[in-house]
Design a protein around this motif. Structure first.
Motif, mmCIF file in Angstrom:
data_model
loop_
_atom_site.group_PDB
_atom_site.id
_atom_site.type_symbol
_atom_site.label_atom_id
_atom_site.label_comp_id
_atom_site.label_asym_id
_atom_site.label_seq_id
_atom_site.Cartn_x
_atom_site.Cartn_y
_atom_site.Cartn_z
ATOM 1 N N GLN A 56 -6.361 -0.499 -4.879
ATOM 2 C CA GLN A 56 -5.915 -1.228 -4.058
ATOM 3 C C GLN A 56 -4.214 -1.056 -3.724
ATOM 4 N N SER A 57 -4.010 -0.855 -2.416
ATOM 5 C CA SER A 57 -2.465 -0.578 -2.035
ATOM 6 C C SER A 57 -1.928 -1.890 -1.840
ATOM 7 N N PRO A 58 -0.629 -1.937 -1.854
ATOM 8 C CA PRO A 58 0.069 -3.279 -1.493
ATOM 9 C C PRO A 58 -0.174 -3.578 -0.197
ATOM 10 N N SER A 59 -0.497 -2.836 0.990
ATOM 11 C CA SER A 59 -0.937 -3.408 2.371
ATOM 12 C C SER A 59 -2.438 -4.018 2.053
ATOM 13 N N ALA A 60 -3.317 -3.670 1.370
ATOM 14 C CA ALA A 60 -4.312 -4.466 1.291
ATOM 15 C C ALA A 60 -4.555 -5.705 0.426
ATOM 16 N N SER A 61 -3.391 -5.840 -0.499
ATOM 17 C CA SER A 61 -3.350 -7.097 -1.184
ATOM 18 C C SER A 61 -2.704 -8.058 -0.305
ATOM 19 N N PRO A 62 -3.513 -9.529 -0.216
ATOM 20 C CA PRO A 62 -3.035 -10.789 0.472
ATOM 21 C C PRO A 62 -1.851 -11.341 0.072
ATOM 22 N N VAL A 63 -1.328 -10.935 -1.594
ATOM 23 C CA VAL A 63 -0.350 -11.657 -2.064
ATOM 24 C C VAL A 63 0.826 -10.927 -2.429
ATOM 25 N N ARG A 64 1.910 -11.300 -2.818
ATOM 26 C CA ARG A 64 2.972 -10.612 -3.175
ATOM 27 C C ARG A 64 3.624 -11.491 -4.336
ATOM 28 N N VAL A 65 3.904 -10.851 -5.704
ATOM 29 C CA VAL A 65 4.315 -11.378 -6.532
ATOM 30 C C VAL A 65 5.916 -11.792 -6.344
ATOM 31 N N GLY A 66 6.443 -12.719 -7.223
ATOM 32 C CA GLY A 66 7.636 -13.075 -7.267
ATOM 33 C C GLY A 66 8.645 -11.878 -7.172
ATOM 34 N N ILE A 67 8.603 -10.897 -8.054
ATOM 35 C CA ILE A 67 9.465 -9.779 -7.937
ATOM 36 C C ILE A 67 9.575 -9.350 -6.564
ATOM 37 N N ASP A 68 8.252 -8.911 -6.059
ATOM 38 C CA ASP A 68 8.438 -8.480 -4.655
ATOM 39 C C ASP A 68 9.204 -9.080 -3.643
ATOM 40 N N SER A 93 3.917 -4.880 -10.748
ATOM 41 C CA SER A 93 3.554 -5.089 -9.077
ATOM 42 C C SER A 93 3.220 -3.814 -8.661
ATOM 43 N N HIS A 94 2.951 -3.931 -7.455
ATOM 44 C CA HIS A 94 2.625 -2.623 -6.599
ATOM 45 C C HIS A 94 3.841 -1.879 -6.180
ATOM 46 N N ASP A 95 3.762 -0.440 -6.279
ATOM 47 C CA ASP A 95 4.989 -0.016 -5.785
ATOM 48 C C ASP A 95 4.611 0.636 -4.421
ATOM 49 N N ASP A 97 3.960 3.083 -2.945
ATOM 50 C CA ASP A 97 2.790 4.103 -3.005
ATOM 51 C C ASP A 97 1.238 3.395 -3.377
ATOM 52 N N GLY A 98 1.335 2.070 -3.825
ATOM 53 C CA GLY A 98 0.284 1.513 -4.170
ATOM 54 C C GLY A 98 -0.044 1.725 -5.492
ATOM 55 N N GLY A 99 0.636 2.410 -6.361
ATOM 56 C CA GLY A 99 0.648 2.454 -7.779
ATOM 57 C C GLY A 99 1.150 1.110 -8.355
ATOM 58 N N LEU A 100 1.059 1.174 -9.621
ATOM 59 C CA LEU A 100 1.765 0.019 -10.519
ATOM 60 C C LEU A 100 3.221 0.375 -10.896
ATOM 61 N N ILE A 101 4.037 -0.574 -11.048
ATOM 62 C CA ILE A 101 5.355 -0.431 -11.554
ATOM 63 C C ILE A 101 5.899 -1.657 -12.293
ATOM 64 N N HIS A 102 6.641 -1.663 -13.342
ATOM 65 C CA HIS A 102 7.054 -2.712 -14.062
ATOM 66 C C HIS A 102 8.420 -3.161 -13.578
ATOM 67 N N THR A 103 8.560 -4.785 -13.658
ATOM 68 C CA THR A 103 9.628 -5.247 -13.198
ATOM 69 C C THR A 103 10.996 -4.874 -13.704
ATOM 70 N N ILE A 104 10.858 -4.244 -15.058
ATOM 71 C CA ILE A 104 12.141 -3.582 -15.478
ATOM 72 C C ILE A 104 12.308 -2.089 -14.787
ATOM 73 N N ASP A 105 11.285 -1.430 -14.672
ATOM 74 C CA ASP A 105 11.704 -0.242 -13.628
ATOM 75 C C ASP A 105 12.413 -0.573 -12.306
ATOM 76 N N ARG A 106 11.889 -1.657 -11.750
ATOM 77 C CA ARG A 106 12.423 -2.225 -10.672
ATOM 78 C C ARG A 106 13.828 -2.523 -10.521
ATOM 79 N N LEU A 107 14.119 -3.494 -11.490
ATOM 80 C CA LEU A 107 15.255 -3.821 -11.576
ATOM 81 C C LEU A 107 16.537 -2.610 -11.867
ATOM 82 N N VAL A 108 16.158 -1.980 -13.061
ATOM 83 C CA VAL A 108 16.910 -0.715 -13.283
ATOM 84 C C VAL A 108 17.352 0.036 -12.163
#
Length: 448
Positions: A56-68, A93-95, A97-108
């Motif tokens: 499932q891609s971010p556009s298919a997900s009805p919720v966004r997590v806090g980091i998003d 969370s979803h990146d 492209d619809g893949g998964l990415i860690h919060t640390i990666d996103r913050l860095v």
């Protein structure tokens, strides 16, 4: 630290199991919207064990997590600040492209954020350590950042002043499972205290309660039994998200901090987990799926007895047993009770090392708990199972007294069963404290 180049994604270091929910925008002042009655059971669909599709891609997900929400709508909260983060392998969370990415990666990778330190809870920030296993501090091999273990020893559960040096703001991004015993929220409380003492904001990047935000069940902890597996007077199944719990801790339980909650966007209390379209990551080695999470608020009580809860199997906390148990007889006696929303199946399982400390590599008989519908109450069901298993065990029965009492949050449950009370009588006293807690939590709810 603002460099965006790394030898590999931090997320690739974290193993995934199955599929989870997450996702609302705002801060600690977010208003509670009217919703269902707080004491009603959560829909069983939310904990049916049907996992969200990884594709499932971010556009298919009805919720966004806090980091998003933080990075898209509320970057001003962290812009230009030296940030510490309490997180582990569940902080994903979803990146784009619809893949998964860690919060640390996103913050860095973010040019406006200076991530300077990582703090890890029980099981380590990679989530690989067994329950109770101490985890060492060190450095993250990918980012080079210092990693401070908040489960390094029995007296090192709270960030020290030295750990907090050079940090302007603390983030918390960990998936809880909605049971009082789960220690991630105790880590959150202690980190909140440390942030308050350091005079810096504490920001919870919220995630849904995976077993639902409606049902409130079990004993309310007696403060005399407060420990790391239950610090505050909340029920076994509290029906709160980490952000809502943080608001309650600050508002009612004396945890002083400058608190900001970035809620999930699009989550509702009665939403089923698979409806969120977000991935389940096993929060700890013996929490592989949502089915185990549903039963955990009840079956975890068996940790304080001589029976196994199925650690080291593919169904931890979904089954209990011991070498002396007659599974067919126990299942038959429990099914005859007519407990709502659940049936019991006889089973045989062999726990593996290191997951199980009671009967490793030993075939044991017992029963499997199978949830049927939204009327299932894992806490009351577990007490009925305790009564039946204790009767069948005879001289083999053993209370691990201190551990059972701290899980139960009281010694009254154990003492009442020892006195020969029926399970119905033993749980009859829960109603009034639960109603009081439901009223207490109401002003701190964020989601409808």
């Amino acid at each position: 630290m603002t460099s965006t180049t790394r030898p590999q994604s931090l997320f690739t270091l974290f193993p995934l199991l199955g599929a989870l929910a997450c996702g609302a925008s705002g801060d600690a002042s977010a208003a509670r919207a009217p919703g269902a009655e707080a004491g009603d059971p959560a829909p069983v669909a939310a904990v049916s064990g049907v996992e969200a599709a990884d594709s499932q891609s971010p556009s298919a997900s009805p919720v966004r997590v806090g980091i998003d929400v933080l990075l898209s709508d509320s970057i001003h909260v962290v812009r230009g600040r030296r940030v510490g983060v309490v997180t582990n392998h569940t902080g994903i969370s979803h990146d784009s492209d619809g893949g998964l990415i860690h919060t640390i990666d996103r913050l860095v990778a973010h040019p406006e954020i200076d991530l300077v330190a990582i703090f890890g809870p029980e099981h380590g920030y990679r989530g690989e350590a067994e329950a109770g296993e101490h985890v060492a501090s060190g450095r993250d091999p990918v980012t080079g950042l210092p990693v401070h273990s908040l489960y390094g020893s029995s007296d090192r559960r709270k960030p020290t002043p030295d750990m907090m040096k050079g940090i302007d703001l603390m983030l918390f991004d960990i998936q809880d499972i909605g049971a009082r015993y789960y220690t991630y929220v105790s880590t959150m409380a202690l980190a909140m205290e440390a942030a308050g003492e350091a005079g810096i904001p504490f920001v919870v990047l919220d995630r849904p309660n995976p077993i639902g935000g409606v049902a409130v069940q079990g004993t309310v902890l007696d403060p005399e039994f407060a420990t790391f597996v239950g610090m505050f007077p909340v029920p076994m199944r509290h029906g709160l998200t980490p952000g809502e719990l943080a608001r309650l801790m600050a508002g009612e339980f004396g945890v002083e901090a400058s608190l900001i909650v970035i809620p999930v966007d699009g989550w509702r209390r009665g939403m089923s987990f698979d409806e969120t379209g977000l991935p389940w990551v096993a929060p700890s080695p013996n929490m592989p799926n949502i089915v185990s999470a549903l039963h955990y608020p009840g079956t975890c009580l068996f940790e304080g007895t001589s029976l196994s809860v199925g650690r080291g199997t593919d169904r931890p906390f979904q089954q209990v047993g011991a070498p002396w148990i007659d599974g067919e007889a126990l299942a038959s006696s429990l099914n005859a009770v007519g407990l709502p929303g659940v049936r019991f199946e006889a089973t045989t399982f062999t726990p593996e090392r290191p997951g199980d400390r009671k009967f490793p590599e030993t075939a044991v008989q017992g029963v499997r708990f199978v949830a049927l519908d939204e009327s299932y109450d894992p806490t009351r069901t577990a007490v009925a199972a305790l009564e039946a298993a204790r009767f069948q065990s005879g001289e083999h029965w053993e209370w691990r007294v201190s551990h059972f009492d701290r899980l139960a949050g009281t010694d009254e449950l154990r003492r009442s069963l020892d006195a020969g009370w029926t399970w119905e009588r033993a749980v009859a006293s829960w109603t009034e404290p639960l109603q009081a807690f439901i009223a207490l939590r109401t002003p701190y709810l964020i989601y409808p």
